[in-house]
Design a protein around this motif. Structure first.
Motif, PDB file in Angstrom:
ATOM      1  N   GLN A  47       0.840  -1.192   0.000  1.00 60.74           N
ATOM      2  CA  GLN A  47       0.000   0.000   0.000  1.00 60.74           C
ATOM      3  C   GLN A  47       0.880   1.250   0.000  1.00 60.74           C
ATOM      4  N   ALA A  48       2.026   1.184   0.670  1.00 64.83           N
ATOM      5  CA  ALA A  48       2.942   2.332   0.681  1.00 64.83           C
ATOM      6  C   ALA A  48       3.451   2.631  -0.732  1.00 64.83           C
ATOM      7  N   ASP A  49       3.713   1.580  -1.514  1.00 60.93           N
ATOM      8  CA  ASP A  49       4.150   1.790  -2.897  1.00 60.93           C
ATOM      9  C   ASP A  49       3.056   2.481  -3.704  1.00 60.93           C
ATOM     10  N   TYR A  50       1.824   2.026  -3.529  1.00 63.97           N
ATOM     11  CA  TYR A  50       0.707   2.647  -4.242  1.00 63.97           C
ATOM     12  C   TYR A  50       0.518   4.097  -3.784  1.00 63.97           C
ATOM     13  N   ALA A  51       0.669   4.346  -2.483  1.00 64.43           N
ATOM     14  CA  ALA A  51       0.524   5.706  -1.963  1.00 64.43           C
ATOM     15  C   ALA A  51       1.612   6.617  -2.542  1.00 64.43           C
ATOM     16  N   GLU A  52       2.825   6.071  -2.696  1.00 65.02           N
ATOM     17  CA  GLU A  52       3.922   6.847  -3.273  1.00 65.02           C
ATOM     18  C   GLU A  52       3.607   7.251  -4.714  1.00 65.02           C
ATOM     19  N   MET A  53       2.891   6.399  -5.412  1.00 64.25           N
ATOM     20  CA  MET A  53       2.537   6.696  -6.801  1.00 64.25           C
ATOM     21  C   MET A  53       1.631   7.918  -6.907  1.00 64.25           C
ATOM     22  N   ALA A  54       0.940   8.273  -5.820  1.00 57.89           N
ATOM     23  CA  ALA A  54       0.070   9.452  -5.827  1.00 57.89           C
ATOM     24  C   ALA A  54       0.867  10.740  -6.049  1.00 57.89           C
ATOM     25  N   SER A  55       2.171  10.706  -5.755  1.00 57.43           N
ATOM     26  CA  SER A  55       2.999  11.899  -5.940  1.00 57.43           C
ATOM     27  C   SER A  55       3.646  11.952  -7.328  1.00 57.43           C
ATOM     28  N   TRP A  56       3.427  10.946  -8.132  1.00 55.69           N
ATOM     29  CA  TRP A  56       4.010  10.934  -9.473  1.00 55.69           C
ATOM     30  C   TRP A  56       3.355  11.986 -10.352  1.00 55.69           C
ATOM     31  N   VAL A  69       0.119 -14.625 -23.250  1.00 56.55           N
ATOM     32  CA  VAL A  69      -1.194 -15.251 -23.149  1.00 56.55           C
ATOM     33  C   VAL A  69      -2.183 -14.255 -22.548  1.00 56.55           C
ATOM     34  N   ASP A  70      -1.782 -13.577 -21.455  1.00 56.34           N
ATOM     35  CA  ASP A  70      -2.655 -12.610 -20.786  1.00 56.34           C
ATOM     36  C   ASP A  70      -1.809 -11.745 -19.855  1.00 56.34           C
ATOM     37  N   THR A  71      -2.287 -10.558 -19.584  1.00 59.45           N
ATOM     38  CA  THR A  71      -1.641  -9.683 -18.605  1.00 59.45           C
ATOM     39  C   THR A  71      -2.678  -8.748 -18.002  1.00 59.45           C
ATOM     40  N   ARG A  72      -2.505  -8.433 -16.748  1.00 62.49           N
ATOM     41  CA  ARG A  72      -3.407  -7.498 -16.063  1.00 62.49           C
ATOM     42  C   ARG A  72      -2.661  -6.837 -14.911  1.00 62.49           C
ATOM     43  N   GLY A  73      -2.985  -5.578 -14.681  1.00 62.70           N
ATOM     44  CA  GLY A  73      -2.567  -4.888 -13.474  1.00 62.70           C
ATOM     45  C   GLY A  73      -3.739  -4.930 -12.511  1.00 62.70           C
ATOM     46  N   LEU A  74      -3.460  -4.867 -11.230  1.00 62.09           N
ATOM     47  CA  LEU A  74      -4.519  -4.948 -10.229  1.00 62.09           C
ATOM     48  C   LEU A  74      -4.651  -3.626  -9.470  1.00 62.09           C
ATOM     49  N   ALA A  75      -5.862  -3.357  -8.997  1.00 57.29           N
ATOM     50  CA  ALA A  75      -6.116  -2.162  -8.189  1.00 57.29           C
ATOM     51  C   ALA A  75      -5.288  -2.230  -6.904  1.00 57.29           C
ATOM     52  N   GLY A  76      -5.131  -1.097  -6.260  1.00 60.96           N
ATOM     53  CA  GLY A  76      -4.324  -1.021  -5.040  1.00 60.96           C
ATOM     54  C   GLY A  76      -4.867  -1.871  -3.911  1.00 60.96           C
ATOM     55  N   PRO A  77      -4.016  -2.197  -2.951  1.00 57.19           N
ATOM     56  CA  PRO A  77      -4.401  -3.032  -1.815  1.00 57.19           C
ATOM     57  C   PRO A  77      -5.575  -2.487  -1.013  1.00 57.19           C
ATOM     58  N   VAL A  78      -5.792  -1.178  -1.076  1.00 53.29           N
ATOM     59  CA  VAL A  78      -6.922  -0.590  -0.362  1.00 53.29           C
ATOM     60  C   VAL A  78      -8.254  -1.152  -0.884  1.00 53.29           C
ATOM     61  N   VAL A 108     -14.022 -12.119   6.584  1.00 55.73           N
ATOM     62  CA  VAL A 108     -13.587 -11.201   5.539  1.00 55.73           C
ATOM     63  C   VAL A 108     -12.925  -9.987   6.173  1.00 55.73           C
ATOM     64  N   THR A 109     -11.740  -9.640   5.655  1.00 52.32           N
ATOM     65  CA  THR A 109     -11.009  -8.461   6.106  1.00 52.32           C
ATOM     66  C   THR A 109     -10.782  -7.559   4.903  1.00 52.32           C
ATOM     67  N   ASP A 110     -11.151  -6.279   5.032  1.00 50.03           N
ATOM     68  CA  ASP A 110     -10.910  -5.311   3.967  1.00 50.03           C
ATOM     69  C   ASP A 110      -9.485  -4.777   4.072  1.00 50.03           C
ATOM     70  N   GLY A 111      -8.882  -4.479   2.903  1.00 50.50           N
ATOM     71  CA  GLY A 111      -7.569  -3.844   2.859  1.00 50.50           C
ATOM     72  C   GLY A 111      -7.725  -2.379   3.194  1.00 50.50           C
ATOM     73  N   GLY A 128       0.214  -7.207 -10.173  1.00 46.50           N
ATOM     74  CA  GLY A 128      -0.135  -7.493 -11.556  1.00 46.50           C
ATOM     75  C   GLY A 128       0.504  -8.798 -11.994  1.00 46.50           C
ATOM     76  N   TYR A 129       0.142  -9.216 -13.200  1.00 46.01           N
ATOM     77  CA  TYR A 129       0.703 -10.475 -13.682  1.00 46.01           C
ATOM     78  C   TYR A 129       0.738 -10.523 -15.199  1.00 46.01           C
ATOM     79  N   TRP A 130       1.594 -11.384 -15.687  1.00 48.29           N
ATOM     80  CA  TRP A 130       1.655 -11.754 -17.101  1.00 48.29           C
ATOM     81  C   TRP A 130       1.624 -13.272 -17.150  1.00 48.29           C
ATOM     82  N   ILE A 131       0.878 -13.811 -18.060  1.00 53.62           N
ATOM     83  CA  ILE A 131       0.963 -15.234 -18.349  1.00 53.62           C
ATOM     84  C   ILE A 131       1.624 -15.337 -19.711  1.00 53.62           C
TER      85      ILE A 131
END
Length: 132
Positions: free
Chosen positions: A11-20, A46-55, A69-72, A83-86
């Motif tokens: 989540q800290a990495d995603y938060a840092e991206m807010a300053s980009w 074969v496939d690739t996707r990025g995922l939304a932030g941990p929040v 169930v626990t929310d991020g 994210g991933y690539w196949i």
């Protein structure tokens, strides 16, 4: 053989991206787009996707026989799948070469350079391929 290349962040990495800046995002997006286009051209993507932030994550665990169930977001140090690539390619070594190219992704503050990594895992197509 198919392989999954998984990238991780916190989540800290995603938060840092807010300053980009928009230019920072443009450089990263251009790199990722070119990376994927090259895999399409080679016939390996074969496939690739990025995922939304941990929040935006929900985790389900079984506790005492009941799903809980626990929310991020989770602890800043806890890494989650980003994210991933196949890819379908000739060998584990080739999949590793592909994943190693991700280290060249331009990011301000060294988000990927200093903290980023990718895991490469073979994809099992049939139960008889399970190798524990």
């Amino acid at each position: 053989m198919k392989y999954m290349i998984l990238t991780f962040g916190s989540q800290a990495d995603y938060a840092e991206m807010a300053s980009w800046t928009p230019d920072d995002f443009a450089k990263m997006t251009e790199f990722m787009q070119k990376f994927s286009e090259e895999l399409v051209a080679s016939g390996e993507l074969v496939d690739t996707r990025g995922l939304a932030g941990p929040v935006h994550t929900r985790r389900v665990r079984l506790q005492g026989g009941v799903p809980v169930v626990t929310d991020g977001p989770y602890a800043e140090a806890e890494e989650v799948l980003a994210g991933y690539w196949i890819v379908e390619c000739e060998s584990f070594d080739r999949a590793t070469e592909i994943a190693a190219r991700l280290a060249q992704c331009p990011t301000p503050g060294g988000v990927f350079e200093e903290k980023g990594y990718a895991d490469i895992r073979p994809i099992i197509e049939h139960a008889d391929e399970i190798d524990l």
